[in-house]
Design a protein around this motif. Structure first.
Motif, mmCIF file in Angstrom:
data_model
loop_
_atom_site.group_PDB
_atom_site.id
_atom_site.type_symbol
_atom_site.label_atom_id
_atom_site.label_comp_id
_atom_site.label_asym_id
_atom_site.label_seq_id
_atom_site.Cartn_x
_atom_site.Cartn_y
_atom_site.Cartn_z
ATOM 1 N N ALA A 17 15.903 31.990 74.705
ATOM 2 C CA ALA A 17 16.085 32.496 76.069
ATOM 3 C C ALA A 17 15.520 33.913 76.128
ATOM 4 C CB ALA A 17 17.565 32.507 76.430
ATOM 5 N N LEU A 18 14.614 34.153 77.070
ATOM 6 C CA LEU A 18 13.979 35.468 77.200
ATOM 7 C C LEU A 18 13.999 35.941 78.637
ATOM 8 C CD1 LEU A 18 10.696 35.071 75.108
ATOM 9 C CD2 LEU A 18 12.767 36.273 74.448
ATOM 10 N N CYS A 19 14.124 37.246 78.785
ATOM 11 C CA CYS A 19 13.899 37.862 80.091
ATOM 12 C C CYS A 19 13.232 39.204 79.871
ATOM 13 C CB CYS A 19 15.190 37.995 80.898
ATOM 14 S SG CYS A 19 16.327 39.215 80.285
ATOM 15 N N VAL A 20 12.479 39.625 80.863
ATOM 16 C CA VAL A 20 11.800 40.911 80.838
ATOM 17 C C VAL A 20 12.382 41.730 81.975
ATOM 18 C CG1 VAL A 20 9.576 42.087 81.070
ATOM 19 C CG2 VAL A 20 9.701 39.858 79.932
ATOM 20 N N CYS A 21 12.790 42.950 81.644
ATOM 21 C CA CYS A 21 13.397 43.829 82.637
ATOM 22 C C CYS A 21 12.553 45.080 82.811
ATOM 23 C CB CYS A 21 14.800 44.247 82.201
ATOM 24 S SG CYS A 21 15.913 42.852 82.014
ATOM 25 N N ARG A 22 12.557 45.617 84.019
ATOM 26 C CA ARG A 22 11.828 46.842 84.331
ATOM 27 C C ARG A 22 12.732 48.045 84.034
ATOM 28 N NH1 ARG A 22 9.479 46.098 89.703
ATOM 29 N NH2 ARG A 22 8.048 44.948 88.425
ATOM 30 N N ALA A 23 12.210 48.991 83.281
ATOM 31 C CA ALA A 23 12.952 50.218 82.969
ATOM 32 C C ALA A 23 12.859 51.175 84.151
ATOM 33 C CB ALA A 23 12.370 50.867 81.719
ATOM 34 N N PRO A 24 13.773 52.045 84.369
ATOM 35 C CA PRO A 24 14.955 52.301 83.563
ATOM 36 C C PRO A 24 16.199 51.585 84.080
ATOM 37 C CG PRO A 24 14.717 54.092 85.114
ATOM 38 C CD PRO A 24 13.577 53.113 85.365
ATOM 39 N N HIS A 25 16.101 50.829 85.170
ATOM 40 C CA HIS A 25 17.304 50.288 85.803
ATOM 41 C C HIS A 25 17.627 48.851 85.433
ATOM 42 C CE1 HIS A 25 17.522 53.965 88.013
ATOM 43 N NE2 HIS A 25 16.301 53.779 88.477
ATOM 44 N N GLY A 26 16.763 48.164 84.706
ATOM 45 C CA GLY A 26 17.072 46.823 84.238
ATOM 46 C C GLY A 26 16.808 45.702 85.222
ATOM 47 N N GLU A 27 15.955 45.938 86.227
ATOM 48 C CA GLU A 27 15.623 44.871 87.176
ATOM 49 C C GLU A 27 14.914 43.738 86.439
ATOM 50 O OE1 GLU A 27 12.716 44.049 90.988
ATOM 51 O OE2 GLU A 27 12.893 46.072 90.220
ATOM 52 N N ILE A 28 15.399 42.508 86.607
ATOM 53 C CA ILE A 28 14.812 41.344 85.941
ATOM 54 C C ILE A 28 13.509 40.993 86.653
ATOM 55 C CG2 ILE A 28 15.114 38.911 85.348
ATOM 56 C CD1 ILE A 28 18.175 39.474 85.461
ATOM 57 N N ILE A 29 12.396 40.997 85.904
ATOM 58 C CA ILE A 29 11.106 40.694 86.537
ATOM 59 C C ILE A 29 10.511 39.372 86.053
ATOM 60 C CG2 ILE A 29 10.533 43.065 87.135
ATOM 61 C CD1 ILE A 29 8.761 43.192 84.645
ATOM 62 N N ARG A 30 10.901 38.897 84.867
ATOM 63 C CA ARG A 30 10.464 37.595 84.364
ATOM 64 C C ARG A 30 11.560 37.014 83.486
ATOM 65 N NH1 ARG A 30 4.940 39.777 83.217
ATOM 66 N NH2 ARG A 30 3.648 38.957 84.849
ATOM 67 N N TYR A 31 11.632 35.698 83.434
ATOM 68 C CA TYR A 31 12.614 35.014 82.596
ATOM 69 C C TYR A 31 12.157 33.583 82.418
ATOM 70 C CZ TYR A 31 13.983 33.736 87.301
ATOM 71 O OH TYR A 31 13.956 33.309 88.597
ATOM 72 N N ASN A 32 12.720 32.917 81.405
ATOM 73 C CA ASN A 32 12.342 31.526 81.191
ATOM 74 C C ASN A 32 13.501 30.590 81.524
ATOM 75 O OD1 ASN A 32 14.007 31.751 78.930
ATOM 76 N ND2 ASN A 32 12.355 31.508 77.439
ATOM 77 N N ALA A 33 13.210 29.289 81.471
ATOM 78 C CA ALA A 33 14.208 28.278 81.835
ATOM 79 C C ALA A 33 15.415 28.309 80.901
ATOM 80 C CB ALA A 33 13.565 26.887 81.830
ATOM 81 N N LEU A 34 15.191 28.649 79.633
ATOM 82 C CA LEU A 34 16.318 28.736 78.700
ATOM 83 C C LEU A 34 17.257 29.886 79.068
ATOM 84 C CD1 LEU A 34 14.534 27.983 75.320
ATOM 85 C CD2 LEU A 34 16.125 26.516 76.571
ATOM 86 N N ALA A 35 16.723 30.970 79.586
ATOM 87 C CA ALA A 35 17.575 32.077 80.038
ATOM 88 C C ALA A 35 18.418 31.634 81.229
ATOM 89 C CB ALA A 35 16.728 33.295 80.395
ATOM 90 N N VAL A 36 17.811 30.909 82.147
ATOM 91 C CA VAL A 36 18.551 30.400 83.313
ATOM 92 C C VAL A 36 19.674 29.481 82.839
ATOM 93 C CG1 VAL A 36 18.372 28.940 85.369
ATOM 94 C CG2 VAL A 36 16.617 30.657 84.901
ATOM 95 N N ARG A 37 19.384 28.639 81.854
ATOM 96 C CA ARG A 37 20.406 27.747 81.306
ATOM 97 C C ARG A 37 21.550 28.535 80.660
ATOM 98 N NH1 ARG A 37 18.522 23.338 77.145
ATOM 99 N NH2 ARG A 37 20.621 23.064 76.419
ATOM 100 N N LEU A 38 21.201 29.573 79.923
ATOM 101 C CA LEU A 38 22.205 30.409 79.284
ATOM 102 C C LEU A 38 23.076 31.121 80.321
ATOM 103 C CD1 LEU A 38 23.287 31.758 76.646
ATOM 104 C CD2 LEU A 38 21.576 33.538 77.031
ATOM 105 N N TRP A 39 22.435 31.663 81.361
ATOM 106 C CA TRP A 39 23.161 32.394 82.408
ATOM 107 C C TRP A 39 23.952 31.448 83.306
ATOM 108 C CZ3 TRP A 39 17.983 35.066 83.790
ATOM 109 C CH2 TRP A 39 17.702 36.066 82.867
ATOM 110 N N GLY A 40 23.490 30.211 83.422
ATOM 111 C CA GLY A 40 24.157 29.268 84.308
ATOM 112 C C GLY A 40 23.730 29.386 85.757
#
Length: 68
Positions: free
Chosen positions: A25-48
């Motif tokens: 599960a991967l996600c990419v966040c924009r610094a410095p505030h942590g805005e999620i800009i990319r993620y994969n299907a496994l991350a969505v599964r993990l987050w629910g």
């Protein structure tokens, strides 16, 4: 983006493909505030759920009690 170079667009597509193909599960966040800009299907599964536009990765939406 209309003013994005063809190389930047290709690299963006490649980044998205590599993230989606990851066995983790991967996600990419924009610094410095942590805005999620990319993620994969496994991350969505993990987050629910799928993160909303402009959502930040803070972990505050999901907590676990100390006893499990």
């Amino acid at each position: 983006m209309a003013d994005q170079s063809p190389l930047a667009a290709t690299l963006g597509e490649l980044d998205t493909w590599v993230i989606e193909q990851s066995p983790a599960a991967l996600c990419v966040c924009r610094a410095p505030h942590g805005e999620i800009i990319r993620y994969n299907a496994l991350a969505v599964r993990l987050w629910g759920r799928t993160p909303g536009p402009g959502e930040r990765l803070t972990g505050a939406w999901r907590t676990r009690p100390a006893d499990g």
